[in-house]
Design a protein around this motif. Structure first.
Motif, PDB file in Angstrom:
ATOM      1  N   UNK A  39     -46.886  33.344  15.058  1.00 56.45           N
ATOM      2  CA  UNK A  39     -48.707  34.526  15.460  1.00 56.45           C
ATOM      3  C   UNK A  39     -47.272  35.678  15.445  1.00 56.45           C
ATOM      4  N   UNK A  40     -46.156  36.273  14.663  1.00 54.50           N
ATOM      5  CA  UNK A  40     -45.338  37.049  14.123  1.00 54.50           C
ATOM      6  C   UNK A  40     -44.526  36.876  13.012  1.00 54.50           C
ATOM      7  N   UNK A  41     -43.627  38.511  12.681  1.00 57.29           N
ATOM      8  CA  UNK A  41     -41.889  37.908  12.140  1.00 57.29           C
ATOM      9  C   UNK A  41     -41.313  37.626  12.669  1.00 57.29           C
ATOM     10  N   UNK A  42     -41.166  37.439  14.042  1.00 59.99           N
ATOM     11  CA  UNK A  42     -40.391  37.131  14.461  1.00 59.99           C
ATOM     12  C   UNK A  42     -40.366  36.175  14.992  1.00 59.99           C
ATOM     13  N   UNK A  43     -41.039  35.355  15.113  1.00 56.99           N
ATOM     14  CA  UNK A  43     -41.633  33.747  15.488  1.00 56.99           C
ATOM     15  C   UNK A  43     -41.466  33.627  14.092  1.00 56.99           C
ATOM     16  N   UNK A  44     -41.396  33.755  13.127  1.00 57.60           N
ATOM     17  CA  UNK A  44     -40.596  33.404  11.831  1.00 57.60           C
ATOM     18  C   UNK A  44     -39.707  32.814  11.078  1.00 57.60           C
ATOM     19  N   UNK A  45     -38.280  34.333  12.131  1.00 55.47           N
ATOM     20  CA  UNK A  45     -37.532  34.038  11.928  1.00 55.47           C
ATOM     21  C   UNK A  45     -36.994  33.560  12.402  1.00 55.47           C
ATOM     22  N   UNK A  46     -37.296  33.479  14.077  1.00 58.94           N
ATOM     23  CA  UNK A  46     -36.520  32.609  14.661  1.00 58.94           C
ATOM     24  C   UNK A  46     -36.461  31.093  14.539  1.00 58.94           C
ATOM     25  N   UNK A  47     -37.914  30.482  13.859  1.00 58.40           N
ATOM     26  CA  UNK A  47     -37.814  29.465  13.046  1.00 58.40           C
ATOM     27  C   UNK A  47     -36.975  29.203  12.370  1.00 58.40           C
ATOM     28  N   UNK A  48     -36.630  29.211  11.317  1.00 60.94           N
ATOM     29  CA  UNK A  48     -35.901  29.681  10.359  1.00 60.94           C
ATOM     30  C   UNK A  48     -34.674  29.739  10.755  1.00 60.94           C
ATOM     31  N   UNK A  50     -33.942  29.137  14.000  1.00 58.66           N
ATOM     32  CA  UNK A  50     -34.332  27.755  14.986  1.00 58.66           C
ATOM     33  C   UNK A  50     -32.860  26.093  14.406  1.00 58.66           C
ATOM     34  N   UNK A  51     -33.692  26.302  12.552  1.00 54.92           N
ATOM     35  CA  UNK A  51     -33.966  25.280  11.774  1.00 54.92           C
ATOM     36  C   UNK A  51     -32.944  24.833  11.582  1.00 54.92           C
ATOM     37  N   UNK A  60     -22.387  19.679  11.619  1.00 55.28           N
ATOM     38  CA  UNK A  60     -21.224  19.378  11.723  1.00 55.28           C
ATOM     39  C   UNK A  60     -20.526  17.836  13.212  1.00 55.28           C
ATOM     40  N   UNK A  61     -21.841  16.673  12.082  1.00 51.94           N
ATOM     41  CA  UNK A  61     -21.260  15.300  13.311  1.00 51.94           C
ATOM     42  C   UNK A  61     -21.797  15.816  14.681  1.00 51.94           C
ATOM     43  N   UNK A  62     -23.225  16.332  15.210  1.00 54.67           N
ATOM     44  CA  UNK A  62     -24.254  16.143  15.676  1.00 54.67           C
ATOM     45  C   UNK A  62     -25.421  15.256  15.337  1.00 54.67           C
ATOM     46  N   UNK A  63     -24.900  13.715  16.338  1.00 54.93           N
ATOM     47  CA  UNK A  63     -26.831  13.497  16.074  1.00 54.93           C
ATOM     48  C   UNK A  63     -27.810  14.532  15.662  1.00 54.93           C
ATOM     49  N   UNK A  64     -28.674  13.979  14.869  1.00 54.62           N
ATOM     50  CA  UNK A  64     -30.311  14.531  14.356  1.00 54.62           C
ATOM     51  C   UNK A  64     -31.286  14.665  15.811  1.00 54.62           C
ATOM     52  N   UNK A  65     -31.047  13.950  17.066  1.00 56.95           N
ATOM     53  CA  UNK A  65     -32.379  13.730  17.527  1.00 56.95           C
ATOM     54  C   UNK A  65     -31.037  14.989  18.955  1.00 56.95           C
ATOM     55  N   UNK A  66     -30.298  14.872  18.835  1.00 61.56           N
ATOM     56  CA  UNK A  66     -29.405  16.066  19.984  1.00 61.56           C
ATOM     57  C   UNK A  66     -29.128  17.132  19.518  1.00 61.56           C
ATOM     58  N   UNK A  67     -29.256  17.137  18.205  1.00 66.32           N
ATOM     59  CA  UNK A  67     -29.488  18.831  17.313  1.00 66.32           C
ATOM     60  C   UNK A  67     -30.687  18.942  17.627  1.00 66.32           C
ATOM     61  N   UNK A  68     -32.143  18.532  16.995  1.00 63.00           N
ATOM     62  CA  UNK A  68     -33.706  18.425  17.604  1.00 63.00           C
ATOM     63  C   UNK A  68     -33.478  19.969  19.015  1.00 63.00           C
ATOM     64  N   UNK A  69     -33.251  18.161  20.284  1.00 60.26           N
ATOM     65  CA  UNK A  69     -33.226  18.869  21.317  1.00 60.26           C
ATOM     66  C   UNK A  69     -32.720  20.230  21.798  1.00 60.26           C
ATOM     67  N   UNK A  70     -30.776  20.227  21.047  1.00 59.68           N
ATOM     68  CA  UNK A  70     -30.825  21.702  21.631  1.00 59.68           C
ATOM     69  C   UNK A  70     -31.460  22.558  20.750  1.00 59.68           C
ATOM     70  N   UNK A  71     -31.686  22.845  19.515  1.00 58.36           N
ATOM     71  CA  UNK A  71     -32.790  23.707  18.628  1.00 58.36           C
ATOM     72  C   UNK A  71     -33.978  23.948  19.285  1.00 58.36           C
ATOM     73  N   UNK A  72     -34.699  23.461  19.937  1.00 65.89           N
ATOM     74  CA  UNK A  72     -36.073  23.321  20.179  1.00 65.89           C
ATOM     75  C   UNK A  72     -36.358  24.606  21.159  1.00 65.89           C
ATOM     76  N   UNK A  74     -33.845  26.803  21.313  1.00 63.69           N
ATOM     77  CA  UNK A  74     -34.125  28.352  19.959  1.00 63.69           C
ATOM     78  C   UNK A  74     -35.133  28.927  19.930  1.00 63.69           C
ATOM     79  N   UNK A  75     -36.276  28.118  19.528  1.00 67.59           N
ATOM     80  CA  UNK A  75     -37.799  28.964  19.082  1.00 67.59           C
ATOM     81  C   UNK A  75     -38.709  29.262  20.047  1.00 67.59           C
ATOM     82  N   UNK A  76     -38.502  29.559  21.036  1.00 68.87           N
ATOM     83  CA  UNK A  76     -38.957  30.468  21.983  1.00 68.87           C
ATOM     84  C   UNK A  76     -37.930  31.473  22.213  1.00 68.87           C
ATOM     85  N   UNK A  77     -36.824  31.615  21.791  1.00 69.09           N
ATOM     86  CA  UNK A  77     -36.099  32.544  22.451  1.00 69.09           C
ATOM     87  C   UNK A  77     -36.063  34.298  20.750  1.00 69.09           C
ATOM     88  N   UNK A  78     -37.290  34.506  20.932  1.00 64.81           N
ATOM     89  CA  UNK A  78     -37.672  35.933  20.225  1.00 64.81           C
ATOM     90  C   UNK A  78     -36.881  37.017  20.935  1.00 64.81           C
TER      91      UNK A  78
END
Length: 175
Positions: A39-48, A50-51, A60-72, A74-78
């Motif tokens: 919806x905005x450039x800020x959302x795109x930057x936030x997504x980059x 977060x990923x 650095x050793x975190x399981x993908x499931x946990x890393x994904x949960x942690x970073x979801x 971040x996608x909301x932090x504009x």
């Protein structure tokens, strides 16, 4: 320098190049709505970001499931300014550089448990290259969004990166 490390350096350079271009524009461009992938450039930057953060945690050793949960979340932090995005990208880039310097073998594999696709032996280098590819894809989205908003983007191709490297880091090759 090995290829995944070089590509990561390109990724951080390209992020800063696109952020530099956005900083030249009116500050409203960051949050101006556009009919695009985000919806905005800020959302795109936030997504980059977060990923990138998710892959840093995995590398650095975190399981993908946990890393994904942690970073979801971040996608909301504009963030509200380009400077804020530049700062978080710089900080994460430095963490990646430190991690990369400590790696003796980026071709080693880990068992990656992807909650969407299953378990796969995956080389560290593949994950770094995926991160770079993901960023390139979404910087392209941002370039399109800028054009839709009536602004030119900036070139941030890998080809240009070759010529932007400091002369001291370039190796002369004969072909």
């Amino acid at each position: 320098m090995n290829h995944p490390v070089q590509m990561f350096h390109y990724h951080t350079w390209a992020n800063q190049a696109i952020l530099g271009r956005i900083k030249e524009l009116p500050s409203s461009v960051l949050s101006q709505e556009v009919n695009s992938s985000f919806p905005t450039i800020a959302h795109a930057l936030t997504h980059i970001y977060a990923v990138d953060k998710m892959w840093y945690l995995i590398l650095t050793g975190t399981g993908m499931r946990e890393a994904l949960q942690t970073c979801i979340a971040l996608n909301e932090t504009i963030l509200s300014s380009v400077d804020e995005y530049a700062a978080i990208f710089d900080q994460l880039g430095e963490q990646f550089r430190e991690w990369l310097q400590g790696q003796v073998d980026l071709e080693q594999s880990i068992l990656l448990d992807n909650p969407f696709n299953g378990i796969r032996q995956t080389r560290l280098s593949e994950m770094v290259l995926h991160l770079v590819n993901h960023g390139t894809y979404h910087r392209g989205n941002i370039s399109t969004m800028l054009r839709q908003l009536g602004h030119a983007s900036t070139m941030n191709d890998y080809f240009l990166f070759w010529y932007q490297e400091p002369a001291s880091s370039q190796r002369k090759k004969t072909i």
